[in-house]
Design a protein around this motif. Structure first.
Motif, PDB file in Angstrom:
ATOM      1  N   GLU A 422       0.833  -1.202   0.000  1.00 11.30           N
ATOM      2  CA  GLU A 422       0.000   0.000   0.000  1.00 11.30           C
ATOM      3  C   GLU A 422       0.874   1.262   0.000  1.00 11.30           C
ATOM      4  N   ILE A 423       1.913   1.243   0.816  1.00 14.13           N
ATOM      5  CA  ILE A 423       2.811   2.401   0.902  1.00 14.13           C
ATOM      6  C   ILE A 423       3.539   2.610  -0.417  1.00 14.13           C
ATOM      7  N   ILE A 424       4.022   1.534  -1.004  1.00 13.30           N
ATOM      8  CA  ILE A 424       4.727   1.638  -2.283  1.00 13.30           C
ATOM      9  C   ILE A 424       3.813   2.240  -3.348  1.00 13.30           C
ATOM     10  N   HIS A 425       2.586   1.764  -3.422  1.00 12.01           N
ATOM     11  CA  HIS A 425       1.635   2.292  -4.405  1.00 12.01           C
ATOM     12  C   HIS A 425       1.326   3.763  -4.130  1.00 12.01           C
ATOM     13  N   ALA A 426       1.253   4.121  -2.845  1.00 12.71           N
ATOM     14  CA  ALA A 426       0.974   5.516  -2.494  1.00 12.71           C
ATOM     15  C   ALA A 426       2.117   6.430  -2.922  1.00 12.71           C
ATOM     16  N   VAL A 427       3.342   5.972  -2.758  1.00  8.14           N
ATOM     17  CA  VAL A 427       4.495   6.756  -3.216  1.00  8.14           C
ATOM     18  C   VAL A 427       4.466   6.884  -4.737  1.00  8.14           C
ATOM     19  N   GLN A 428       4.217   5.773  -5.425  1.00  5.77           N
ATOM     20  CA  GLN A 428       4.143   5.802  -6.889  1.00  5.77           C
ATOM     21  C   GLN A 428       3.067   6.773  -7.378  1.00  5.77           C
ATOM     22  N   ASP A 429       1.966   6.867  -6.641  1.00  2.00           N
ATOM     23  CA  ASP A 429       0.888   7.789  -7.022  1.00  2.00           C
ATOM     24  C   ASP A 429       1.355   9.250  -6.986  1.00  2.00           C
ATOM     25  N   GLU A 430       2.403   9.533  -6.226  1.00  2.00           N
ATOM     26  CA  GLU A 430       2.914  10.903  -6.137  1.00  2.00           C
ATOM     27  C   GLU A 430       4.054  11.186  -7.109  1.00  2.00           C
ATOM     28  N   LEU A 449       4.086  16.530  -1.167  1.00  2.00           N
ATOM     29  CA  LEU A 449       4.935  16.450   0.024  1.00  2.00           C
ATOM     30  C   LEU A 449       4.109  16.240   1.287  1.00  2.00           C
ATOM     31  N   GLN A 450       2.942  16.832   1.342  1.00  2.00           N
ATOM     32  CA  GLN A 450       2.089  16.615   2.507  1.00  2.00           C
ATOM     33  C   GLN A 450       1.743  15.133   2.637  1.00  2.00           C
ATOM     34  N   ARG A 451       1.421  14.495   1.519  1.00  2.00           N
ATOM     35  CA  ARG A 451       1.087  13.067   1.551  1.00  2.00           C
ATOM     36  C   ARG A 451       2.328  12.223   1.834  1.00  2.00           C
ATOM     37  N   LEU A 452       3.452  12.582   1.211  1.00  2.00           N
ATOM     38  CA  LEU A 452       4.687  11.818   1.419  1.00  2.00           C
ATOM     39  C   LEU A 452       5.183  11.932   2.854  1.00  2.00           C
ATOM     40  N   ASP A 453       5.056  13.115   3.457  1.00  2.00           N
ATOM     41  CA  ASP A 453       5.469  13.283   4.850  1.00  2.00           C
ATOM     42  C   ASP A 453       4.636  12.404   5.774  1.00  2.00           C
ATOM     43  N   GLU A 454       3.345  12.288   5.490  1.00  2.00           N
ATOM     44  CA  GLU A 454       2.491  11.413   6.300  1.00  2.00           C
ATOM     45  C   GLU A 454       2.903   9.946   6.132  1.00  2.00           C
ATOM     46  N   LEU A 455       3.247   9.566   4.904  1.00  2.00           N
ATOM     47  CA  LEU A 455       3.715   8.195   4.674  1.00  2.00           C
ATOM     48  C   LEU A 455       5.004   7.917   5.427  1.00  2.00           C
ATOM     49  N   TRP A 456       5.894   8.909   5.460  1.00  2.00           N
ATOM     50  CA  TRP A 456       7.152   8.747   6.195  1.00  2.00           C
ATOM     51  C   TRP A 456       6.883   8.575   7.688  1.00  2.00           C
ATOM     52  N   LYS A 457       6.016   9.421   8.248  1.00  2.00           N
ATOM     53  CA  LYS A 457       5.702   9.329   9.676  1.00  2.00           C
ATOM     54  C   LYS A 457       5.099   7.964  10.009  1.00  2.00           C
ATOM     55  N   GLU A 458       4.270   7.474   9.098  1.00  2.00           N
ATOM     56  CA  GLU A 458       3.633   6.175   9.314  1.00  2.00           C
ATOM     57  C   GLU A 458       4.657   5.055   9.398  1.00  2.00           C
ATOM     58  N   GLN A 459       5.712   5.167   8.601  1.00  2.00           N
ATOM     59  CA  GLN A 459       6.734   4.104   8.561  1.00  2.00           C
ATOM     60  C   GLN A 459       7.824   4.276   9.603  1.00  2.00           C
ATOM     61  N   ARG A 460       7.977   5.484  10.089  1.00  2.00           N
ATOM     62  CA  ARG A 460       9.165   5.842  10.877  1.00  2.00           C
ATOM     63  C   ARG A 460       9.450   4.890  12.033  1.00  2.00           C
ATOM     64  N   ASN A 461       8.431   4.479  12.748  1.00  2.00           N
ATOM     65  CA  ASN A 461       8.649   3.638  13.919  1.00  2.00           C
ATOM     66  C   ASN A 461       8.150   2.212  13.738  1.00  2.00           C
ATOM     67  N   ARG A 462       7.860   1.858  12.475  1.00  2.00           N
ATOM     68  CA  ARG A 462       7.456   0.477  12.227  1.00  2.00           C
ATOM     69  C   ARG A 462       8.675  -0.433  12.247  1.00  2.00           C
ATOM     70  N   ALA A 463       8.504  -1.653  12.722  1.00  2.00           N
ATOM     71  CA  ALA A 463       9.623  -2.586  12.802  1.00  2.00           C
ATOM     72  C   ALA A 463      10.001  -3.090  11.420  1.00  2.00           C
ATOM     73  N   VAL A 464      11.288  -3.318  11.224  1.00  2.00           N
ATOM     74  CA  VAL A 464      11.774  -4.017  10.047  1.00  2.00           C
ATOM     75  C   VAL A 464      11.843  -5.492  10.408  1.00  2.00           C
TER      76      VAL A 464
END
Length: 544
Positions: A422-430, A449-464
């Motif tokens: 979902e995140i990859i597709h969202a980035v591609q959409d931008e 950038l507003q959408r991309l910043d939100e995507l970054w925040k969403e991923q920032r603390n997710r575990a790898v």
């Protein structure tokens, strides 16, 4: 906050670790080994067959050391690149490329002969080239780790000291402690399916930025290549033989000019399908074109299309920084970054130094890969020697901006994979739409950038999730998000049209913005100008 180091199942030590197994990485590994360094090369794919070069033929910026020929070569794309290239770097790359291409002939590359009987060294066939480079890497004593993507760099107070990753076929986590690291991971094509580019997701940019390294020229990242709608092959040079038409055979006015891609993009945005036909290719060279780029013609042959006589539908496929020029900023002639122990080469590094804000694909990029790879390999080996015998015996920690998960959550794996997609597709959409990335404006850039910043925040603390291919995909999504944010913040800061960077609200070049844009940061992106280090190249009779 940096994570503590989690040791892997496989623990190795080296003088130099090279990340990436394409042209830049293999040249770096061979050169570092030739200087006496113990070298390990880690590739996300299979060194010798993955990446943009391996499946294709490529031109090379190979120019004999003749003053007139060299001056013409330096001037060839200087204006198109916005006058951001530098003489000394162009000279260094031309010299090293000339030497490296000659050496390739000596060690077995089968250069063809031209009509005068001389070896033709202005091009390379990717499969033969990279097959030979893998052979030479192994002959140099380098340990190759295939299918081993890097997930994090390792650092201490002295700089970079290694990396950790996963072997995706066995799920074994590996760690390499090294005195120096060369990032040669290629650019970012945002999983656009351009041939050979789906391993190129900006991983090296993120790895470097996590250690504090900067990037440069990230606004020059909106490269689109002409491709048949039914093919992933993006060999744009062949379209110099093309005329472009609508379905009824009416010509698309201006589509074959230097502005052709922009015209095609605007027609596609209008909902009109554009067709091409290679009807300008003389009969006597058509067979030669087939021989030079066999894979270009395979999709046509499968569909029963003769591209020299039949119309075929085309699109523009995003190649981002792979055919762009932005990348990791280097600070000296050894291709060192601003972080001690970290070097960058090939498409992972900025190519502004030799082509400013525009490059057409092969040629300059191929020359930059082999020359910067050599420079970085030499620099890394010399750096390790200065560190002394304990260079690989340091107390290291992870530089990753993501948290660790040392065990796989079997119940959450599927949901994590779906979320990553979902995140990859969202980035591609931008980044994929022409009206957002090719034709830029302040309003569209800010909205993206507003959408991309939100995507970054969403991923920032997710575990790898490690060790697994899911961990690799998660890092790819983070890298793509970060790359897009550096791109668009830089594009917003350059309020003009220069090189491939096109602003709809600032359609002309502004002489007051004759500088590079350096960027960096993770949670908060910053952009600042940096002066070009020498006067502009001038034509005879023209004032500086």
């Amino acid at each position: 906050m940096a994570n503590s180091l989690v040791l892997g199942d496989i623990q190795l030590k080296a003088d130099v670790l090279v990340i990436g197994g394409g042209p830049a990485g293999t040249w770096a590994a061979i050169t570092a080994a030739s200087k006496g360094a113990k070298v390990i090369l880690a590739d996300k794919g299979y060194c010798g067959s993955s990446g943009a070069t391996a499946p294709s033929g490529t031109g090379v910026w190979y120019v004999k050391p003749d003053a007139r020929l060299r001056d013409e070569a330096k001037a060839s794309r200087y204006e198109m690149g916005g006058r951001l290239a530098e003489h000394r770097w162009m000279d260094r790359v031309l010299d090293r490329t000339f030497a490296n291409m000659n050496w390739l002939g000596e060690v077995g590359y089968p250069f063809p002969r031209d009509d005068q009987g001389e070896l033709y060294k202005k091009g390379l066939q990717g499969p033969e080239y990279m097959r030979l480079m893998r052979k030479l890497v192994k002959k140099a004593g380098v340990k190759i780790m295939d299918h081993s993507p890097v997930l994090e760099l390792l650092v201490d107070e002295h700089g970079v000291g290694g990396a950790s990753g996963v072997h995706i076929q066995t799920n074994e986590k590996w760690t390499v402690q090294a005195g120096a690291v060369v990032i040669a991971t290629g650019g970012c094509a945002f999983l656009s399916k351009a041939l050979g580019c789906n391993v190129l997701t900006g991983d090296g940019y993120l790895l470097a930025a996590e250690t504090g390294a900067e990037l440069s020229g990230m606004e020059f990242s909106n490269a689109y290549a002409i491709s048949p709608t039914f093919s992933s092959v993006t060999k744009t040079a062949y379209y110099s033989y093309a005329n472009f038409y609508y379905e009824d055979g009416t010509p698309v006015e201006g589509a074959g000019s230097k502005r052709g891609r922009s015209i095609i993009a605007r027609k596609l945005l209008e909902g009109r399908q554009v067709y091409a036909k290679l009807d300008q290719a003389p009969q006597d060279i058509q067979q030669l074109l087939r021989i030079n780029q066999t894979n270009f013609f395979l999709p046509f042959d499968r569909k029963g299309i003769n591209p020299f006589t039949d119309l075929f539908p085309v699109t523009l496929r995003l190649e981002g920084t792979v055919r762009g020029t932005g990348g990791i900023r280097i600070v000296d002639e050894s291709c060192a970054t601003s972080v001690p122990g970290l070097y960058a080469a090939g498409d992972a590094a900025t190519r502004e130094l030799i082509c400013g804000g525009f490059t057409g694909g092969g040629s300059h990029n191929a020359a930059w890969a082999m020359s910067s790879g050599s420079f970085a390999g030499e620099g890394a080996a010399a750096y390790v020697k200065k560190l002394g015998p304990h260079a690989a015996e340091r107390t290291l920690r992870s530089a990753s901006s993501a948290q660790h998960a040392t065990a796989i959550d079997q119940t959450g794996g599927l949901s994590t994979a779906n979320k990553t997609e979902e995140i990859i597709h969202a980035v591609q959409d931008e980044v994929a739409p022409y009206d957002k990335n090719l034709f830029r404006s302040a309003g569209n850039l800010q909205a993206s950038l507003q959408r991309l910043d939100e995507l970054w925040k969403e991923q920032r603390n997710r575990a790898v999730i490690e060790p697994s291919s899911l961990g690799m995909k998660s890092r790819e999504a983070m890298a793509m998000t970060a790359t897009a944010r550096w791109m668009y913040n830089s594009a917003l800061a350059r309020t003009e049209t220069r090189g491939m960077h096109k602003r709809e609200d600032y359609k002309s070049l502004d002489e007051n913005q004759h500088y590079r844009l350096v960027s960096g940061g993770l949670d908060h992106i910053w952009v600042k100008p940096e002066a070009v280090q020498e006067q502009a190249l001038v034509k005879e009779g023209e004032a500086v």
